[in-house]
Design a protein around this motif. Sequence first.
Motif, PDB file in Angstrom:
ATOM      1  N   ARG A  45       0.798  -1.143   0.051  1.00  0.00           N
ATOM      2  CA  ARG A  45       0.051   0.041   0.153  1.00  0.00           C
ATOM      3  C   ARG A  45       0.958   1.230   0.166  1.00  0.00           C
ATOM      4  NH1 ARG A  45      -5.087  -0.978   4.194  1.00  0.00           N
ATOM      5  NH2 ARG A  45      -5.884  -2.443   2.975  1.00  0.00           N
ATOM      6  N   ALA A  96       1.048   3.972  -3.036  1.00  0.00           N
ATOM      7  CA  ALA A  96       0.665   5.183  -2.802  1.00  0.00           C
ATOM      8  C   ALA A  96       1.792   5.937  -3.283  1.00  0.00           C
ATOM      9  CB  ALA A  96       0.360   5.567  -1.436  1.00  0.00           C
ATOM     10  N   CYS A 112       1.816   8.806  -6.370  1.00  0.00           N
ATOM     11  CA  CYS A 112       2.209  10.197  -6.307  1.00  0.00           C
ATOM     12  C   CYS A 112       3.357  10.688  -7.286  1.00  0.00           C
ATOM     13  CB  CYS A 112       2.615  10.564  -4.531  1.00  0.00           C
ATOM     14  SG  CYS A 112       1.216  10.767  -3.600  1.00  0.00           S
ATOM     15  N   TYR A 168      -4.248  12.106  -0.135  1.00  0.00           N
ATOM     16  CA  TYR A 168      -4.141  11.013  -0.949  1.00  0.00           C
ATOM     17  C   TYR A 168      -3.565   9.855  -0.092  1.00  0.00           C
ATOM     18  CZ  TYR A 168      -3.430   7.829  -4.859  1.00  0.00           C
ATOM     19  OH  TYR A 168      -3.288   6.666  -5.581  1.00  0.00           O
ATOM     20  N   PHE A 169      -2.205  10.238   0.031  1.00  0.00           N
ATOM     21  CA  PHE A 169      -1.363   9.207   0.709  1.00  0.00           C
ATOM     22  C   PHE A 169      -1.638   8.858   1.793  1.00  0.00           C
ATOM     23  CE2 PHE A 169       2.861   8.122   2.571  1.00  0.00           C
ATOM     24  CZ  PHE A 169       3.345   7.338   1.390  1.00  0.00           C
ATOM     25  N   TYR A 218      -4.512   6.229   1.265  1.00  0.00           N
ATOM     26  CA  TYR A 218      -4.130   5.120   0.621  1.00  0.00           C
ATOM     27  C   TYR A 218      -3.652   4.288   1.842  1.00  0.00           C
ATOM     28  CZ  TYR A 218      -3.332   2.816  -3.791  1.00  0.00           C
ATOM     29  OH  TYR A 218      -3.669   1.795  -4.530  1.00  0.00           O
ATOM     30  N   THR A 244      -8.476   1.796   0.268  1.00  0.00           N
ATOM     31  CA  THR A 244      -8.176   2.544  -1.030  1.00  0.00           C
ATOM     32  C   THR A 244      -9.242   3.659  -1.346  1.00  0.00           C
ATOM     33  OG1 THR A 244      -8.900   0.748  -2.259  1.00  0.00           O
ATOM     34  CG2 THR A 244      -6.446   0.832  -1.979  1.00  0.00           C
ATOM     35  N   SER A 282      -8.597   7.466  -0.315  1.00  0.00           N
ATOM     36  CA  SER A 282      -7.796   8.044  -1.077  1.00  0.00           C
ATOM     37  C   SER A 282      -8.637   8.775  -2.338  1.00  0.00           C
ATOM     38  CB  SER A 282      -6.539   7.263  -1.549  1.00  0.00           C
ATOM     39  OG  SER A 282      -7.025   6.435  -2.461  1.00  0.00           O
TER      40      SER A 282
END
Length: 155
Positions: free
Chosen positions: A46, A50, A54, A91-92, A95, A99, A102
Amino acid sequence: MNEKVVENIYLLVIVTLISALQNVFFAQKVERECKTPKGTTSGFERVSCANRNCMDAYPTFLAVMWCAGLCLNQAPAAFAGILYLLVRQKYFIGYLGQTSQSTPGYLFGKRVLFFLFLMCSVGIFNYLLVHYFGSDYKDYVETLTSAASALLLLP
């Protein structure tokens, strides 16, 4: 370096340096998860995924932020850049949970990138108008983008 040049890009430089620090944070999270003695690969996968996601969007972000700042106005471009970094952080971290957490960060990040791309396009179009027709709308467009950058905060 010329003081006038630095005056026109210092906000973009600050956002770029903050984004570099954020990349270091992401890399440390991946390294820390890699060294976890538990041997769970799902956590590492994960974090790694992530980070990779990015990093995939990072060159696009830098390109449109710098183009928007140089072609039009650095203040709204830097503001949108800071928003993008906050969204990328969301988002990171999202995640790392599920999921689906995110998704809001991903969608908001797309909106910020589109705004920066639009700023680039308008700045280039204004340059072409000045160069070929002598019509300069930069002041109007700068006012419009400064106001529109605040609209990015709306959900």
